[in-house]
Design an enzyme around this catalytic site. Structure first.
Site, short mmCIF file in Angstrom:
data_model
loop_
_atom_site.label_atom_id
_atom_site.label_comp_id
_atom_site.label_asym_id
_atom_site.label_seq_id
_atom_site.Cartn_x
_atom_site.Cartn_y
_atom_site.Cartn_z
N ASP A 35 41.53 34.98 28.05
CA ASP A 35 40.34 35.33 28.83
C ASP A 35 40.21 36.86 28.73
O ASP A 35 41.02 37.59 29.29
CB ASP A 35 40.54 34.90 30.29
CG ASP A 35 39.38 35.34 31.18
OD1 ASP A 35 38.49 36.08 30.71
OD2 ASP A 35 39.38 34.95 32.37
N LYS A 64 25.11 45.38 27.80
CA LYS A 64 25.02 45.55 26.34
C LYS A 64 24.57 46.98 26.01
O LYS A 64 25.05 47.58 25.04
CB LYS A 64 24.06 44.53 25.74
CG LYS A 64 24.54 43.08 25.83
CD LYS A 64 25.78 42.80 24.99
CE LYS A 64 26.02 41.30 24.81
NZ LYS A 64 27.23 41.00 24.02
N TYR A 68 23.18 41.57 32.13
CA TYR A 68 23.70 41.38 30.76
C TYR A 68 23.15 42.49 29.87
O TYR A 68 23.89 43.10 29.09
CB TYR A 68 23.25 39.99 30.29
CG TYR A 68 23.35 39.70 28.81
CD1 TYR A 68 24.54 39.30 28.23
CD2 TYR A 68 22.20 39.78 27.99
CE1 TYR A 68 24.62 39.00 26.88
CE2 TYR A 68 22.27 39.47 26.64
CZ TYR A 68 23.47 39.09 26.09
OH TYR A 68 23.54 38.80 24.75
N ASN A 118 33.14 40.17 20.35
CA ASN A 118 31.99 39.26 20.23
C ASN A 118 31.82 38.36 21.46
O ASN A 118 30.71 37.88 21.70
CB ASN A 118 32.18 38.41 18.95
CG ASN A 118 31.25 37.22 18.92
OD1 ASN A 118 30.05 37.37 18.73
ND2 ASN A 118 31.79 36.02 19.16
N ILE A 167 28.52 32.40 16.59
CA ILE A 167 28.53 33.69 15.88
C ILE A 167 29.98 34.10 15.60
O ILE A 167 30.31 34.55 14.49
CB ILE A 167 27.76 34.76 16.69
CG1 ILE A 167 26.26 34.41 16.74
CG2 ILE A 167 27.99 36.15 16.11
CD1 ILE A 167 25.41 35.31 17.62
#
Ligand SMILES: NC(=O)c1ccc[n+]([C@@H]2O[C@H](COP(=O)([O-])OP(=O)(O)OC[C@H]3O[C@@H](n4cnc5c(N)ncnc54)[C@H](O)[C@@H]3O)[C@@H](O)[C@H]2O)c1
Length: 259
Positions: free
Chosen positions: A57, A151, A147, A83, A13
């Site tokens: 990083d 988000k 996760y 991203n 992506i």
């Protein structure tokens, strides 16, 4: 050309976003994986596009400060695309403390660290734009709980940036992809070669989004056509978050929901 910083640019992506943004920006392509980054940049250069690779990083604050300084040397940084991301802990029951901190560090904290490191640049230019790549996991329950929580947190942080920094002409939006066939799925696709077919079955629109679909949404949100759009989360999810047909079929008993 103004500079756009794209993190996770070596991923599928991220590389698609980088490719789209090269039309309007000098892209600083940022990734932790130097080898993959060099391969992604070579692909773009082979097509005559110019990008600058910066190994970083994004979970390391000092590394991010160095990355921000290098990006600023390329010109005025007006765009940040957060991203870089990945999911570790599968379920709450199986999640370890290490999974929890890794998922929050990469998918939430790193995006804010990158934003803070580039804050001056993004506010100085008067038309800055931040796009955070979140996930349908931030809007519903699809596994990978830490996760997903990260988000969801990043969707909130997007609104917080939009509200606090609007006075500087800075816009902040999120894009929430559905299932996109990328290398992030390599292990799951190896374990279950039908994983995409099974996922597609749950999607109202019978095509899964591709990296280019995510990149096109990012391109739109960064560009002048979206000049009054800020603080939103745009799902690019083939209708997944609109609903599935199974429950309407049960509730109405109508075959209109079949197929
Ligand atoms: N593929 C999907 O189905 C999907 C769905 C929803 C959301 N997303 C989100 O889209 C984004 C891109 O995912 P993708 O599928 O292209 O994954 P990918 O694995 O192809 O790319 C992710 C990239 O991030 C880089 N990265 C990981 N940790 C990093 C770090 N600490 N610092 C810098 N770079 C780092 C990786 O090296 C990799 O190049 C992620 O934020 C992901 O959560 C993906």
């Amino acid at each position: 050309m103004p500079v756009a910083v794209v993190t996770g640019a070596a991923g599928d992506i991220g590389a698609a976003i980088t490719r789209h943004l090269t039309a309007t920006h000098h892209v600083a392509a940022v990734d932790i994986d130097a080898k993959a980054l060099s391969a992604a940049v070579s692909d773009l250069e082979a097509d005559g596009l110019t990008v600058t690779a910066i190994r970083c990083d994004v979970t390391d604050t000092e590394d991010v400060a160095r990355m921000a300084a290098s990006a600023a040397e390329l010109g005025s940084v007006s765009v940040l695309i957060n991203n870089a991301g990945a999911a570790r802990g599968l379920t709450l029951h199986s999640m370890t403390p290490g999974d929890l901190s890794a998922d929050l560090a990469l998918n939430l904290e790193a995006a804010l660290t990158c934003f803070k490191a580039l804050e001056q640049e993004l506010t100085r230019c008067d038309n800055g734009a931040v796009v955070n790549i979140v996930s349908v996991n931030g809007l519903g329950t699809f596994g990978h709980p830490a996760y997903s929580a990260a988000k969801a947190g990043l969707i909130h942080a997007t609104r917080a940036i939009a509200v606090e920094y609007g006075k500087y002409g800075l816009r902040a939006n999120a894009v929430a992809p559905g299932t996109v066939k990328t290398r992030a799925w390599k292990d799951r696709a190896a374990a279950n070669p039908k994983v995409f077919e099974e996922a597609l079955h749950r999607y109202p629109f019978k095509k899964l989004p591709e990296p280019d679909d995510i990149a096109a949404a990012v391109d739109f949100l960064v560009g002048p056509a979206a000049r009054c759009i800020t603080g939103i989360c745009l799902p690019v999810d083939s209708g997944l978050t609109a609903g599935t047909t199974a429950l309407p079929r049960t509730f109405t008993q109508s075959t209109d929901f079949d197929g």
